[in-house]
Design a protein around this motif. Structure first.
Motif, PDB file in Angstrom:
ATOM      1  N   LEU A 199      17.938  -4.652 -14.589  1.00 15.23           N
ATOM      2  CA  LEU A 199      16.459  -4.043 -14.552  1.00 15.23           C
ATOM      3  C   LEU A 199      15.908  -3.878 -13.190  1.00 15.23           C
ATOM      4  N   ARG A 200      16.414  -4.648 -12.394  1.00 12.65           N
ATOM      5  CA  ARG A 200      16.055  -4.398 -10.828  1.00 12.65           C
ATOM      6  C   ARG A 200      14.272  -4.670 -10.889  1.00 12.65           C
ATOM      7  N   GLY A 201      14.055  -5.726 -11.569  1.00 11.23           N
ATOM      8  CA  GLY A 201      12.473  -5.816 -11.569  1.00 11.23           C
ATOM      9  C   GLY A 201      12.181  -6.861 -10.365  1.00 11.23           C
ATOM     10  N   ASN A 205      11.210  -2.313  -3.712  1.00 12.91           N
ATOM     11  CA  ASN A 205      11.621  -1.012  -4.032  1.00 12.91           C
ATOM     12  C   ASN A 205      10.112  -0.157  -4.200  1.00 12.91           C
ATOM     13  N   ASP A 206      10.238   1.365  -4.180  1.00 16.62           N
ATOM     14  CA  ASP A 206       8.965   1.907  -4.037  1.00 16.62           C
ATOM     15  C   ASP A 206       8.150   1.932  -5.502  1.00 16.62           C
ATOM     16  N   LYS A 207       8.755   1.686  -6.493  1.00 17.58           N
ATOM     17  CA  LYS A 207       7.957   1.576  -7.544  1.00 17.58           C
ATOM     18  C   LYS A 207       7.368   0.328  -7.966  1.00 17.58           C
ATOM     19  N   ILE A 291       2.758  -1.796  -2.650  1.00 15.91           N
ATOM     20  CA  ILE A 291       3.098  -0.606  -1.982  1.00 15.91           C
ATOM     21  C   ILE A 291       2.153  -0.363  -1.077  1.00 15.91           C
ATOM     22  N   LEU A 292       2.156  -0.532   0.518  1.00 17.41           N
ATOM     23  CA  LEU A 292       1.276  -0.397   1.547  1.00 17.41           C
ATOM     24  C   LEU A 292       1.281   0.775   2.452  1.00 17.41           C
ATOM     25  N   TYR A 293       0.074   1.204   2.517  1.00 17.23           N
ATOM     26  CA  TYR A 293      -0.241   2.211   3.388  1.00 17.23           C
ATOM     27  C   TYR A 293      -0.810   1.722   4.900  1.00 17.23           C
ATOM     28  N   MET A 294       0.271   1.760   5.871  1.00 17.02           N
ATOM     29  CA  MET A 294       0.019   1.076   7.320  1.00 17.02           C
ATOM     30  C   MET A 294      -0.400   2.166   8.275  1.00 17.02           C
ATOM     31  N   GLN A 295      -1.313   1.671   9.169  1.00 16.24           N
ATOM     32  CA  GLN A 295      -1.707   3.022  10.051  1.00 16.24           C
ATOM     33  C   GLN A 295      -0.644   3.183  10.918  1.00 16.24           C
ATOM     34  N   GLY A 296      -0.445   4.526  11.124  1.00 18.91           N
ATOM     35  CA  GLY A 296       0.627   4.947  11.990  1.00 18.91           C
ATOM     36  C   GLY A 296       1.674   4.949  11.542  1.00 18.91           C
ATOM     37  N   ALA A 297       2.070   4.627  10.291  1.00 20.87           N
ATOM     38  CA  ALA A 297       3.217   4.516   9.693  1.00 20.87           C
ATOM     39  C   ALA A 297       3.779   5.630   8.766  1.00 20.87           C
ATOM     40  N   ASP A 298       4.763   6.334   9.058  1.00 17.14           N
ATOM     41  CA  ASP A 298       5.192   7.701   8.131  1.00 17.14           C
ATOM     42  C   ASP A 298       5.921   7.180   6.914  1.00 17.14           C
ATOM     43  N   ARG A 299       6.142   5.858   6.827  1.00 14.52           N
ATOM     44  CA  ARG A 299       7.195   5.417   5.446  1.00 14.52           C
ATOM     45  C   ARG A 299       6.106   4.278   4.684  1.00 14.52           C
ATOM     46  N   LYS A 300       6.424   4.177   3.915  1.00 16.36           N
ATOM     47  CA  LYS A 300       5.696   3.127   2.724  1.00 16.36           C
ATOM     48  C   LYS A 300       6.317   1.755   3.280  1.00 16.36           C
ATOM     49  N   VAL A 301       5.360   0.820   3.048  1.00 14.98           N
ATOM     50  CA  VAL A 301       5.938  -0.722   3.231  1.00 14.98           C
ATOM     51  C   VAL A 301       5.888  -1.383   1.873  1.00 14.98           C
ATOM     52  N   VAL A 302       7.068  -1.798   1.406  1.00 15.83           N
ATOM     53  CA  VAL A 302       7.146  -2.597   0.202  1.00 15.83           C
ATOM     54  C   VAL A 302       6.983  -4.093   0.350  1.00 15.83           C
ATOM     55  N   PHE A 303       6.213  -4.865  -0.298  1.00 13.31           N
ATOM     56  CA  PHE A 303       6.008  -6.032  -0.341  1.00 13.31           C
ATOM     57  C   PHE A 303       6.298  -6.959  -1.174  1.00 13.31           C
ATOM     58  N   GLN A 304       6.777  -7.999  -1.449  1.00 18.64           N
ATOM     59  CA  GLN A 304       6.391  -8.895  -2.944  1.00 18.64           C
ATOM     60  C   GLN A 304       6.686 -10.373  -2.468  1.00 18.64           C
ATOM     61  N   GLY A 305       6.329 -11.281  -3.424  1.00 19.19           N
ATOM     62  CA  GLY A 305       6.425 -12.746  -3.201  1.00 19.19           C
ATOM     63  C   GLY A 305       6.443 -13.402  -4.344  1.00 19.19           C
ATOM     64  N   ASP A 313       9.870  -4.726   3.205  1.00 19.61           N
ATOM     65  CA  ASP A 313      10.977  -3.890   3.356  1.00 19.61           C
ATOM     66  C   ASP A 313      10.212  -2.467   3.731  1.00 19.61           C
ATOM     67  N   ILE A 314      11.021  -1.557   4.340  1.00 19.19           N
ATOM     68  CA  ILE A 314      10.465  -0.283   4.818  1.00 19.19           C
ATOM     69  C   ILE A 314      10.763   0.623   3.252  1.00 19.19           C
ATOM     70  N   GLY A 315      10.032   1.363   2.978  1.00 17.32           N
ATOM     71  CA  GLY A 315      10.187   2.184   1.661  1.00 17.32           C
ATOM     72  C   GLY A 315      10.525   3.624   2.033  1.00 17.32           C
ATOM     73  N   ALA A 316      10.196   4.619   1.167  1.00 23.13           N
ATOM     74  CA  ALA A 316      10.553   5.874   1.250  1.00 23.13           C
ATOM     75  C   ALA A 316       9.387   6.649   2.398  1.00 23.13           C
ATOM     76  N   PRO A 317       9.700   7.720   2.768  1.00 21.74           N
ATOM     77  CA  PRO A 317       8.660   8.628   3.674  1.00 21.74           C
ATOM     78  C   PRO A 317       7.553   8.978   2.713  1.00 21.74           C
ATOM     79  N   TRP A 318       6.499   8.928   3.378  1.00 19.13           N
ATOM     80  CA  TRP A 318       5.343   9.662   2.613  1.00 19.13           C
ATOM     81  C   TRP A 318       5.477  11.080   2.407  1.00 19.13           C
TER      82      TRP A 318
END
Length: 349
Positions: A199-201, A205-207, A291-305, A313-318
């Protein structure tokens, strides 16, 4: 990396029914089931030879049943060693927790223990909820709420014993507790085994799966009752927090809320704030993901805990035509939502 599923659910929900299917049916998967023999529900009586001294028993359908007499880490390590040596063949592990267990420490094992994280990847937490008794269990037992809060997927059992209205009411409550877990109400006997695997739950990832009805309901309630100023280019999704009229008559200690913003985060401020949250509220933070939008970043940042264990982790490009923004969901025990939401707002650029 061996994908691993944690199967949880309150006493009598139907875990044994599902485990028996895994160990008996010719479904074509090679699954190792780790079963806690100290649990209130044992499959040993029905399946395993009572006088067997073996900790690991191979089944006729190619699956393996491992009864945990020691700790979970030892059982996982033993299975991995024997698999690498060619003694056992399996490509997925299912761990059954006892009906009264909090799945959190089991999930943390996959991030905290070096040996386990070397061989295994946590695929998903699947929670079975007894549709007939689920409402009462959620009212009476925090463990039942925790099991729902941790879920990547929820299976409703015994729906044939309930009216459609009862099922709908329980489903709505489960979505309020955990808006990111899809709910399936098929019979456990007819549920395809393949639908429980890969399931990759738990993967980064970006989803970010959040039930859209939950967001719509939260937005509606937010607009009607909260009266916050939305003129800053961002908005908060407070979920139950803003719902002053409790027409559900159920107050759950465990609940979810969502933060969204179109403004970017300041990296240093966000790191400091999240670190502080985990120090203070970590034991009460069941699941969190974003899914985080970070200043100056051209890629998404994915976090969980899970609790005090957080990863990013670094996600896909915006994409050029994609609206940039952050979306974060928190599921926890009596978390002070205003502290989280206002603190996150202070981390925005």
């Amino acid at each position: 990396m061996i994908p691993t599923t944690i199967l949880t659910g309150f006493l009598g929900a139907g875990k044994t029914t599902l485990l028996n299917r895994l160990l008996k049916e010719p479904h074509g998967h090679r699954i190792a089931v780790i079963e806690n023999e100290f649990g209130a529900e044992n499959i040993d009586n029905e399946i395993l030879v009572q006088d067997s001294n073996e900790q690991i028993v191979e089944m006729n359908n190619g699956c393996i049943c491992c009864t945990v007499r020691g700790d979970l880490i030892g059982a996982l390590s033993t299975l991995a060693i024997r698999r690498n040596a060619g003694e056992l063949q399996f490509d997925h592990v299912v761990i059954e927790t006892t009906g009264l267990a909090n799945p959190g420490p089991v999930a943390q094992t996959f991030f905290m223990d070096e040996e386990v994280s070397l061989h295994y990847m946590l695929d998903a937490v699947i929670t079975i909820v007894d549709a007939k008794h689920g409402m009462q269990q959620l009212d009476d037992r925090e463990e039942a709420q925790r099991q729902v809060g941790f879920a990547d997927r929820i299976l409703l059992s015994k729906t044939d014993l309930c009216s459609p209205e009862e099922v709908a009411q329980l489903t709505a409550r489960l979505k309020r507790i955990n808006p990111r877990a899809p709910i399936t109400s098929n019979s456990l006997d007819g549920l395809p085994i393949s639908g429980l695997l890969d399931l990759r739950g738990f993967n980064l990832n970006d989803k970010l799966d959040i039930d859209p009805d939950f967001l719509a309901e939260a937005e509606h309630v937010h607009d009607e009752h909260c009266g916050h100023d939305h003129g800053h280019g961002h908005d908060h999704e407070h979920g139950e927090h803003c719902n002053h009229h409790d027409h559900h008559n159920h107050t759950d200690d465990i609940a979810a809320f969502v933060f969204r913003s179109q403004r970017p985060f300041d990296t240093a401020r966000l790191d400091n704030f999240l670190g502080g949250l985990i120090q203070v509220f970590g034991p009460r933070m069941l699941r969190y993901k974003g899914i985080l939008y970070m200043q100056g970043a051209d890629r998404k940042v994915v976090f969980q805990g899970v609790h005090q264990t957080m990863g990013s982790d670094i996600g896909a490009p915006w994409l050029d035509d994609e609206e940039r923004g952050s979306k974060m969901v928190f599921i926890g025990v009596n978390l002070p939502q205003d502290v989280f939401l206002q603190g996150l707002e202070q981390c925005l650029v």
